[in-house]
Design an enzyme around this catalytic site. Structure first.
Site, PDB file in Angstrom:
ATOM      1  N   HIS A  47       0.829  -1.209   0.000  1.00  0.00           N
ATOM      2  CA  HIS A  47       0.000   0.000   0.000  1.00  0.00           C
ATOM      3  C   HIS A  47       0.862   1.257   0.000  1.00  0.00           C
ATOM      4  CE1 HIS A  47       0.718   0.955   4.314  1.00  0.00           C
ATOM      5  NE2 HIS A  47       0.733  -0.358   4.490  1.00  0.00           N
ATOM      6  N   CYS A  71       3.033  -5.156   6.903  1.00  0.00           N
ATOM      7  CA  CYS A  71       2.667  -4.826   5.530  1.00  0.00           C
ATOM      8  C   CYS A  71       3.790  -4.053   4.847  1.00  0.00           C
ATOM      9  CB  CYS A  71       1.372  -4.029   5.498  1.00  0.00           C
ATOM     10  SG  CYS A  71      -0.082  -5.022   5.891  1.00  0.00           S
TER      11      CYS A  71
END
Length: 451
Positions: A329, A348
Site C-alpha cells: 500500500h 505490511c
C-alpha cells in the site's frame, strides 16, 4: 501525468495478456491472532485437486535402469556441486559399486532412490521446512513435474541432465549466483555457503513465476514490476520490524487495485489505545482526521478512516486477500523511504511511488486507460478496479542477490533467517520432507499510525 504513465508501459508490455493464471492456492482468510498451518487445507484446495486430476498416471517409484543410464546419473551426481548441492548426499560410492555389479534389482533400487533425491532437491529445495523461517509458499512444481515421470524420461533418453532441465530454476538471479559460486574459491567457505543457501531459496519458489509479476526482496527494501524476468520498474519499500511483526515470505495473487482506500482501524488501537473513545468524544477532531466510529448494540466500537491524503493507507492498496493480512500500500509518511534501514512497519509493505504502481497495474490488468486510472485516483472516492487476470506477487527473502542495478550484493539478514538455512547445509539430507511449513501464521494488525 497520463503521458508519464504511458511511458512506463511500452506497447509490448501492454499487449502481454497471455500470462498463465497463478496456480498458487489462496486458502480462505483465517481470522484470529494465531493459527497453525493446516496441511489438509492445501490437499483439499480446489486448485490443488484440479492439478491432481490433470496429472498423468504415475510411473513406479522404482524403475529399471540400464548401466549406461545409471552411469549418466552418477556423472550428474558428481557434478551437482555446481548447483550448490553436495554430491555425497546422493551416495555416489554406493551407486558406483551397484553399476560395477551390473544391471539388476540392486541397481534399479539405488539408482531410482538417488534420482528421486536429486529431483527433490533441485526441484523443491534441499532445505527442510522447519529451517525455512516464516516461509508460507506452496510450490506446485512437485505436481507439475512428477519425479517418476522425470525418471522415465531420463531412462528412456539416457540423458539425465536433459530430463532434469525442466525443473532447474530459470530465473536470471539463480544463474548469477551459480556463476558466482563457480568463481568463489573453496577456501572462502562462508561466502560459498551463503551463495548455496540463496540458490536454494530460488528452488523454494515455483519455476514458472508468470510472465508478469511483482516481486520484493525484503532485505533489499525494493519492489520490482517484472515482465518476462526483466525489471520494468522498481519501488522502494518499508517492511516489517524484526520480531513478531517481521514480514513473512508468501506468494499470493493480486486481484485488483483499490484507489482511495478506507482503513478499518485494528482493535489494538481502537480499544487498546483509546482511539474509539476519542473519535466518539471529539466529533470535530474525528472529522478533520477522517475517522468515523460506530458503536454496536453490544458496545463494540468500530473505527474506519475514510479516504483522503492523511489516510494511513495513502491513496492506494493492492487487493491481495491472504491469511496473513499482508498487502502492499501507499503511505502518507513518505519521508521514511529516505531512510537506509526501512524495517519499520508492522508487517505490511509500504511502497514508494505507489500511485504510479497502481495506475500501471490498472492499465495492465484492469483494462483502464491512463486517463481513466488518473481520474479514478483523483476522484478521492473509494474505488476498486478488479483485474481481468490476477497478477502473482512474491514476497521473498534473499540475503545475496542481484540488486535493482544488476549487481550481485549481500544484504543484511534483518530477521536472522539465514542461520537455520546455513545450518541445514551442514546436516545430513532430510528425506520425506513436508511440503508445507508447520510454523504459526501470525495475523498482523498493522499499527500504521506509529511511524
Amino acid at each position: 501525468m497520463a503521458t508519464a504513465v504511458c511511458a512506463l508501459v511500452p506497447g509490448a508490455i501492454a499487449a502481454q495478456t497471455a500470462q498463465p493464471e497463478n496456480l498458487l492456492p489462496r486458502p480462505a482468510e483465517i481470522r484470529g491472532e494465531v493459527v497453525e498451518a493446516d496441511t489438509a487445507a492445501f490437499a483439499s484446495d480446489p486448485v490443488i485437486q484440479a492439478i491432481d486430476a490433470m496429472a498423468e498416471p504415475e510411473q513406479p517409484a522404482i524403475q529399471q535402469w540400464s548401466v549406461a543410464a545409471a552411469q549418466d546419473l552418477l556423472a550428474t551426481i558428481e557434478g551437482i556441486g555446481a548447483e550448490g548441492l553436495t554430491p555425497s548426499d546422493y551416495n555416489p560410492a554406493g551407486l558406483r559399486a551397484a553399476i560395477a555389479a551390473g544391471k539388476g534389482e540392486a541397481l534399479d533400487a539405488l539408482a531410482s532412490k538417488m534420482f528421486a533425491w536429486v529431483v527433490e532437491d533441485l526441484r523443491d529445495g534441499r532445505t527442510p521446512m522447519d529451517s525455512r523461517k516464516q516461509w508460507f509458499v506452496f510450490d506446485p512444481d512437485q505436481d507439475r513435474y512428477p519425479t517418476a515421470k522425470l525418471m522415465a524420461d531420463a531412462i528412456a533418453s539416457g540423458d539425465v541432465d536433459a530430463a532434469l532441465a525442466p525443473i532447474m530454476p530459470e530465473h536470471p538471479d539463480y544463474a548469477r549466483l551459480r556463476e558466482e559460486l563457480a568463481k568463489t574459491p573453496a577456501t572462502n567457505s562462508a561466502k560459498r555457503k551463503l551463495i548455496r543457501a540463496n540458490m536454494d531459496r530460488w528452488r523454494w519458489l515455483p519455476r514458472d513465476m508468470g510472465s508478469q509479476y511483482l516481486i520484493t526482496n525484503v532485505p533489499e527494501y525494493q519492489l520490482r514490476l517484472t515482465v518476462n524476468d526483466r525489471i520494468v520498474r522498481t519501488y522502494r519499500t518499508v517492511v516489517g520490524k524484526p520480531g513478531r511483526t517481521a514480514t513473512p515470505q508468501i506468494a499470493e495473487s493480486v486481484e485488483g487495485v483499490i484507489f482511495n482506500p478506507t482503513w478499518t482501524v485494528p482493535q489494538s488501537i481502537v480499544k487498546g489505545e483509546g482511539l474509539g473513545a476519542r473519535v466518539l468524544g471529539n466529533p470535530a477532531w474525528a472529522k478533520s482526521a477522517g475517522y468515523t466510529a460506530t458503536r454496536g448494540a453490544n458496545g463494540f466500537v468500530t473505527v474506519v478512516q475514510q479516504p483522503g491524503p492523511t489516510n494511513s493507507l495513502g491513496l492506494m492498496k493492492l487487493d491481495m486477500p491472504n491469511r496473513h493480512a499482508i498487502f502492499l500500500h501507499d503511505t502518507p509518511s513518505r519521508h521514511l523511504f529516505a531512510s537506509t534501514n526501512r524495517a519499520l512497519s508492522h508487517g505490511c509493505i509500504r511502497t514508494e511511488n505507489a500511485m504510479t504502481l497502481a495506475i500501471t497495474l490498472a492499465i495492465l490488468r484492469g483494462g483502464l486507460t491512463a486517463d481513466e486510472a488518473k481520474a479514478t485516483m483523483s476522484s478521492g472516492k473509494y474505488t476498486r478496479i478488479g483485474f481481468k487476470q490476477t497478477m502473482p506477487v512474491y514476497i521473498t527473502y534473499f540475503t545475496m542477490a542481484q540488486d535493482i542495478n544488476g549487481e550481485l550484493k549481500q544484504f543484511s539478514d534483518i530477521y536472522g533467517r539465514d542461520a537455520a538455512v546455513l545450518a541445514s547445509l551442514d546436516k545430513a539430507r532430510v528425506a520425506d520432507r513436508s511440503r508445507v511449513t508447520g510454523e504459526q501464521v501470525i495475523i498482523i494488525e498493522d499499527n500504521l499510525q506509529d511511524t
